[in-house]
Design an enzyme around this catalytic site. Structure first.
Site, PDB file in Angstrom:
ATOM      1  N   HIS A  55       0.848  -1.191   0.000  1.00  0.00           N
ATOM      2  CA  HIS A  55       0.000   0.000   0.000  1.00  0.00           C
ATOM      3  C   HIS A  55       0.887   1.245   0.000  1.00  0.00           C
ATOM      4  O   HIS A  55       2.032   1.208   0.469  1.00  0.00           O
ATOM      5  CB  HIS A  55      -0.906   0.016   1.234  1.00  0.00           C
ATOM      6  CG  HIS A  55      -2.018  -0.985   1.173  1.00  0.00           C
ATOM      7  ND1 HIS A  55      -3.116  -0.938   2.010  1.00  0.00           N
ATOM      8  CD2 HIS A  55      -2.212  -2.061   0.356  1.00  0.00           C
ATOM      9  CE1 HIS A  55      -3.945  -1.940   1.714  1.00  0.00           C
ATOM     10  NE2 HIS A  55      -3.403  -2.642   0.722  1.00  0.00           N
ATOM     11  N   GLU A  57       0.957   3.896   1.803  1.00  0.00           N
ATOM     12  CA  GLU A  57       1.449   4.341   3.116  1.00  0.00           C
ATOM     13  C   GLU A  57       2.601   3.467   3.612  1.00  0.00           C
ATOM     14  O   GLU A  57       3.578   3.971   4.163  1.00  0.00           O
ATOM     15  CB  GLU A  57       0.306   4.310   4.149  1.00  0.00           C
ATOM     16  CG  GLU A  57      -0.888   5.187   3.797  1.00  0.00           C
ATOM     17  CD  GLU A  57      -1.981   4.414   3.072  1.00  0.00           C
ATOM     18  OE1 GLU A  57      -1.664   3.544   2.229  1.00  0.00           O
ATOM     19  OE2 GLU A  57      -3.164   4.697   3.344  1.00  0.00           O
ATOM     20  N   CYS A  85      -5.987   2.201   5.602  1.00  0.00           N
ATOM     21  CA  CYS A  85      -6.684   0.968   5.978  1.00  0.00           C
ATOM     22  C   CYS A  85      -6.147   0.506   7.338  1.00  0.00           C
ATOM     23  O   CYS A  85      -5.161   1.058   7.832  1.00  0.00           O
ATOM     24  CB  CYS A  85      -6.447  -0.101   4.901  1.00  0.00           C
ATOM     25  SG  CYS A  85      -4.785  -0.812   4.966  1.00  0.00           S
ATOM     26  N   CYS A  88      -2.328  -0.142   7.356  1.00  0.00           N
ATOM     27  CA  CYS A  88      -1.489   1.058   7.279  1.00  0.00           C
ATOM     28  C   CYS A  88      -1.607   1.900   8.547  1.00  0.00           C
ATOM     29  O   CYS A  88      -0.631   2.509   8.986  1.00  0.00           O
ATOM     30  CB  CYS A  88      -1.854   1.867   6.046  1.00  0.00           C
ATOM     31  SG  CYS A  88      -1.442   1.004   4.509  1.00  0.00           S
TER      32      CYS A  88
HETATM   33 ZN   LIG Z   1      -3.363   0.308   3.587  1.00  0.00          ZN
END
Ligand SMILES: [Zn+2]
Length: 158
Positions: A55, A57, A85, A88
């Site tokens: 991801h 992040e 999410c 993260c």
């Molecule tokens: Zn994430």
């Protein structure tokens, strides 16, 4: 101060827009800022790298940690094009980030077909009620390792 924040969140959104035009990249971007300087950046590469943890992040946190040669990002802010999410957000806690600024919400991500909102809800359920099967076993053996860790005088806390 607000002007700078807007500039940084806009940069995270621009990274998410760039990702849109590249095959295999998801529409998410993130940057890490310390003392008004960008020290890390990332964009979603889950499909391109066959890595469900890639991801924006997470990649930005790794980038910043590499740059600063540390695992602790205290004093830094994460700017993300979308609300992080649960994975993260957890990474942000582990990185000891000071704050998070985000653009779109988890509900916006859900409208676009992403599961962030569902994961947030599922994690709040008791372990046995979650959609991912969880079972706990051999607690004493596992706990023994933690006991040794807690007693080691040369451990690096993180
Ligand atoms: Zn994430």
């Amino acid at each position: 101060m607000r002007t700078k924040k807007v500039l940084f969140i806009r940069q995270a959104i621009e990274l998410s827009q760039k990702s849109l035009s590249n095959q295999g990249l998801g529409p998410f971007g993130a940057i890490i800022v310390r003392d008004n300087q960008i020290i890390g950046q990332g964009w979603n590469q889950v499909v391109a790298c066959n890595d469900p943890t890639a991801h924006a992040e997470i990649i930005a946190i790794r980038d910043a940690c590499l740059y600063l040669a540390t695992f602790n990002l205290q004093g830094c802010t994460l700017y993300s094009s979308c609300e992080p999410c649960p994975m993260c957000l957890g990474a942000a806690y582990w990185a000891r980030l000071d704050s998070i600024v985000y653009g779109a919400t988890r509900q916006d991500a859900a409208e676009a077909g992403f599961d962030d909102e569902f994961f947030y809800q599922d994690i709040c359920s008791p372990p046995a009620a979650r959609t991912i099967h969880m079972q706990q076993d051999l607690r004493d053996e596992a706990k023994e390792v933690l006991r040794h860790w807690a007693q080691a005088s040369d451990r690096t806390r993180y």
